[in-house]
Design a protein around this motif. Sequence first.
Motif, PDB file in Angstrom:
ATOM      1  N   MET A 114      13.442 -18.631  42.749  1.00  0.00           N
ATOM      2  CA  MET A 114      12.415 -17.696  42.301  1.00  0.00           C
ATOM      3  C   MET A 114      11.066 -18.378  42.350  1.00  0.00           C
ATOM      4  O   MET A 114      10.939 -19.564  42.036  1.00  0.00           O
ATOM      5  N   VAL A 115      10.054 -17.601  42.720  1.00  0.00           N
ATOM      6  CA  VAL A 115       8.667 -18.051  42.693  1.00  0.00           C
ATOM      7  C   VAL A 115       7.872 -17.055  41.866  1.00  0.00           C
ATOM      8  O   VAL A 115       8.000 -15.843  42.070  1.00  0.00           O
ATOM      9  N   VAL A 116       7.063 -17.556  40.931  1.00  0.00           N
ATOM     10  CA  VAL A 116       6.141 -16.702  40.196  1.00  0.00           C
ATOM     11  C   VAL A 116       4.748 -17.095  40.663  1.00  0.00           C
ATOM     12  O   VAL A 116       4.286 -18.200  40.422  1.00  0.00           O
ATOM     13  N   ALA A 117       4.114 -16.159  41.397  1.00  0.00           N
ATOM     14  CA  ALA A 117       2.840 -16.446  42.049  1.00  0.00           C
ATOM     15  C   ALA A 117       1.894 -15.261  41.930  1.00  0.00           C
ATOM     16  O   ALA A 117       2.126 -14.258  42.589  1.00  0.00           O
ATOM     17  N   PRO A 118       0.883 -15.336  41.114  1.00  0.00           N
ATOM     18  CA  PRO A 118       0.572 -16.411  40.183  1.00  0.00           C
ATOM     19  C   PRO A 118       1.378 -16.263  38.897  1.00  0.00           C
ATOM     20  O   PRO A 118       1.939 -15.202  38.625  1.00  0.00           O
ATOM     21  N   CYS A 119       1.399 -17.332  38.130  1.00  0.00           N
ATOM     22  CA  CYS A 119       2.082 -17.329  36.840  1.00  0.00           C
ATOM     23  C   CYS A 119       1.033 -17.446  35.735  1.00  0.00           C
ATOM     24  O   CYS A 119       0.347 -18.466  35.638  1.00  0.00           O
ATOM     25  N   SER A 120       0.924 -16.410  34.937  1.00  0.00           N
ATOM     26  CA  SER A 120      -0.023 -16.428  33.817  1.00  0.00           C
ATOM     27  C   SER A 120       0.462 -17.379  32.727  1.00  0.00           C
ATOM     28  O   SER A 120       1.649 -17.727  32.672  1.00  0.00           O
ATOM     29  N   MET A 121      -0.430 -17.783  31.867  1.00  0.00           N
ATOM     30  CA  MET A 121      -0.052 -18.655  30.757  1.00  0.00           C
ATOM     31  C   MET A 121       0.860 -17.912  29.775  1.00  0.00           C
ATOM     32  O   MET A 121       1.732 -18.523  29.158  1.00  0.00           O
ATOM     33  N   LYS A 122       0.699 -16.607  29.668  1.00  0.00           N
ATOM     34  CA  LYS A 122       1.601 -15.806  28.824  1.00  0.00           C
ATOM     35  C   LYS A 122       3.025 -15.870  29.369  1.00  0.00           C
ATOM     36  O   LYS A 122       3.978 -16.087  28.611  1.00  0.00           O
ATOM     37  N   THR A 123       3.168 -15.709  30.680  1.00  0.00           N
ATOM     38  CA  THR A 123       4.488 -15.775  31.294  1.00  0.00           C
ATOM     39  C   THR A 123       5.050 -17.185  31.204  1.00  0.00           C
ATOM     40  O   THR A 123       6.236 -17.371  30.913  1.00  0.00           O
ATOM     41  N   LEU A 124       4.218 -18.191  31.441  1.00  0.00           N
ATOM     42  CA  LEU A 124       4.645 -19.585  31.294  1.00  0.00           C
ATOM     43  C   LEU A 124       5.215 -19.817  29.902  1.00  0.00           C
ATOM     44  O   LEU A 124       6.289 -20.390  29.745  1.00  0.00           O
ATOM     45  N   SER A 125       4.497 -19.351  28.884  1.00  0.00           N
ATOM     46  CA  SER A 125       4.940 -19.530  27.503  1.00  0.00           C
ATOM     47  C   SER A 125       6.267 -18.819  27.254  1.00  0.00           C
ATOM     48  O   SER A 125       7.175 -19.366  26.624  1.00  0.00           O
ATOM     49  N   ALA A 126       6.381 -17.589  27.755  1.00  0.00           N
ATOM     50  CA  ALA A 126       7.627 -16.834  27.568  1.00  0.00           C
ATOM     51  C   ALA A 126       8.799 -17.574  28.203  1.00  0.00           C
ATOM     52  O   ALA A 126       9.868 -17.710  27.592  1.00  0.00           O
ATOM     53  N   ILE A 127       8.610 -18.091  29.417  1.00  0.00           N
ATOM     54  CA  ILE A 127       9.688 -18.809  30.107  1.00  0.00           C
ATOM     55  C   ILE A 127      10.024 -20.094  29.357  1.00  0.00           C
ATOM     56  O   ILE A 127      11.197 -20.403  29.121  1.00  0.00           O
ATOM     57  N   ALA A 128       9.009 -20.843  28.967  1.00  0.00           N
ATOM     58  CA  ALA A 128       9.219 -22.133  28.295  1.00  0.00           C
ATOM     59  C   ALA A 128       9.936 -21.983  26.964  1.00  0.00           C
ATOM     60  O   ALA A 128      10.631 -22.901  26.527  1.00  0.00           O
ATOM     61  N   ASN A 129       9.774 -20.828  26.333  1.00  0.00           N
ATOM     62  CA  ASN A 129      10.343 -20.639  25.006  1.00  0.00           C
ATOM     63  C   ASN A 129      11.490 -19.634  24.970  1.00  0.00           C
ATOM     64  O   ASN A 129      11.928 -19.235  23.892  1.00  0.00           O
ATOM     65  N   GLY A 130      11.988 -19.250  26.151  1.00  0.00           N
ATOM     66  CA  GLY A 130      13.145 -18.359  26.216  1.00  0.00           C
ATOM     67  C   GLY A 130      12.887 -16.990  25.640  1.00  0.00           C
ATOM     68  O   GLY A 130      13.810 -16.331  25.162  1.00  0.00           O
ATOM     69  N   TYR A 131      11.639 -16.540  25.710  1.00  0.00           N
ATOM     70  CA  TYR A 131      11.276 -15.230  25.175  1.00  0.00           C
ATOM     71  C   TYR A 131      11.293 -14.225  26.323  1.00  0.00           C
ATOM     72  O   TYR A 131      10.287 -13.986  26.986  1.00  0.00           O
ATOM     73  N   ASP A 132      12.452 -13.658  26.560  1.00  0.00           N
ATOM     74  CA  ASP A 132      12.675 -12.801  27.724  1.00  0.00           C
ATOM     75  C   ASP A 132      12.238 -11.363  27.476  1.00  0.00           C
ATOM     76  O   ASP A 132      13.026 -10.430  27.572  1.00  0.00           O
ATOM     77  N   ASP A 133      10.945 -11.184  27.202  1.00  0.00           N
ATOM     78  CA  ASP A 133      10.437  -9.853  26.878  1.00  0.00           C
ATOM     79  C   ASP A 133      10.107  -9.016  28.107  1.00  0.00           C
ATOM     80  O   ASP A 133       9.908  -7.810  27.998  1.00  0.00           O
ATOM     81  N   THR A 134      10.048  -9.627  29.275  1.00  0.00           N
ATOM     82  CA  THR A 134       9.817  -8.899  30.527  1.00  0.00           C
ATOM     83  C   THR A 134      10.864  -9.334  31.534  1.00  0.00           C
ATOM     84  O   THR A 134      11.513 -10.369  31.376  1.00  0.00           O
ATOM     85  N   LEU A 135      10.991  -8.564  32.604  1.00  0.00           N
ATOM     86  CA  LEU A 135      11.965  -8.918  33.632  1.00  0.00           C
ATOM     87  C   LEU A 135      11.568 -10.206  34.350  1.00  0.00           C
ATOM     88  O   LEU A 135      12.438 -10.979  34.743  1.00  0.00           O
ATOM     89  N   VAL A 136      10.263 -10.465  34.503  1.00  0.00           N
ATOM     90  CA  VAL A 136       9.844 -11.727  35.128  1.00  0.00           C
ATOM     91  C   VAL A 136      10.357 -12.903  34.300  1.00  0.00           C
ATOM     92  O   VAL A 136      10.969 -13.839  34.827  1.00  0.00           O
TER      93      VAL A 136
END
Length: 185
Positions: free
Chosen positions: A80-102
């Motif tokens: 998977m590639v996230v391009a671009p990756c917002s800091m909100k999405t980075l935070s969600a991924i880093a903290n396992g907060y799966d609030d969106t499909l990304v």
Amino acid sequence: MRLIIGITGSTGVLYGIRMLEVLKKLGIETHLVMSEWAEKCIGMETDYDLDSVKSLATSVSDEKNMASSISSGTHKIDGMVVAPCSMKTLSAIANGYDDTLVARAAGVTIKESRKLILMVRETPLSAIHLENMLKLSRLGVVILPPVTEFYTKPKTIDDIVNHGVGKCLDQFDLEHNLYPRWGSS
């Protein structure tokens, strides 16, 4: 090869769009998911419309569709590639907060030990941003900000975008000619 392409609401949506264009030409199967703000940024930053961007992907899921195939580890992908990756999405991924499909698809990519590349877009970076990137890097996530290089003497925005996209493709050993290699003539 099968890749998930996430586009989130940070400046630089052109990176995700160009990624889709190149992968389509290479015959790579892509599954696209865009955040609400990615869709807004496409209108603000580019001349593309949403339908034309979606047409570049093999399949598309709405970011709120947590029943999408890409939300499960049983759905086989190569990365998977996230391009671009917002800091909100980075935070969600880093903290396992799966609030969106990304975020969910990225979390699944990590748990299944598949390659995840984040083209993070922000400057300056706060300690929080850096800690989130370090946390993910330690898990094997590739943090690949689209940093401009000058040794290729870029003349256009396309040259700069192609370099960033090419660096991502290199992570999957995909052959391309998006930029000249160091030491090539």
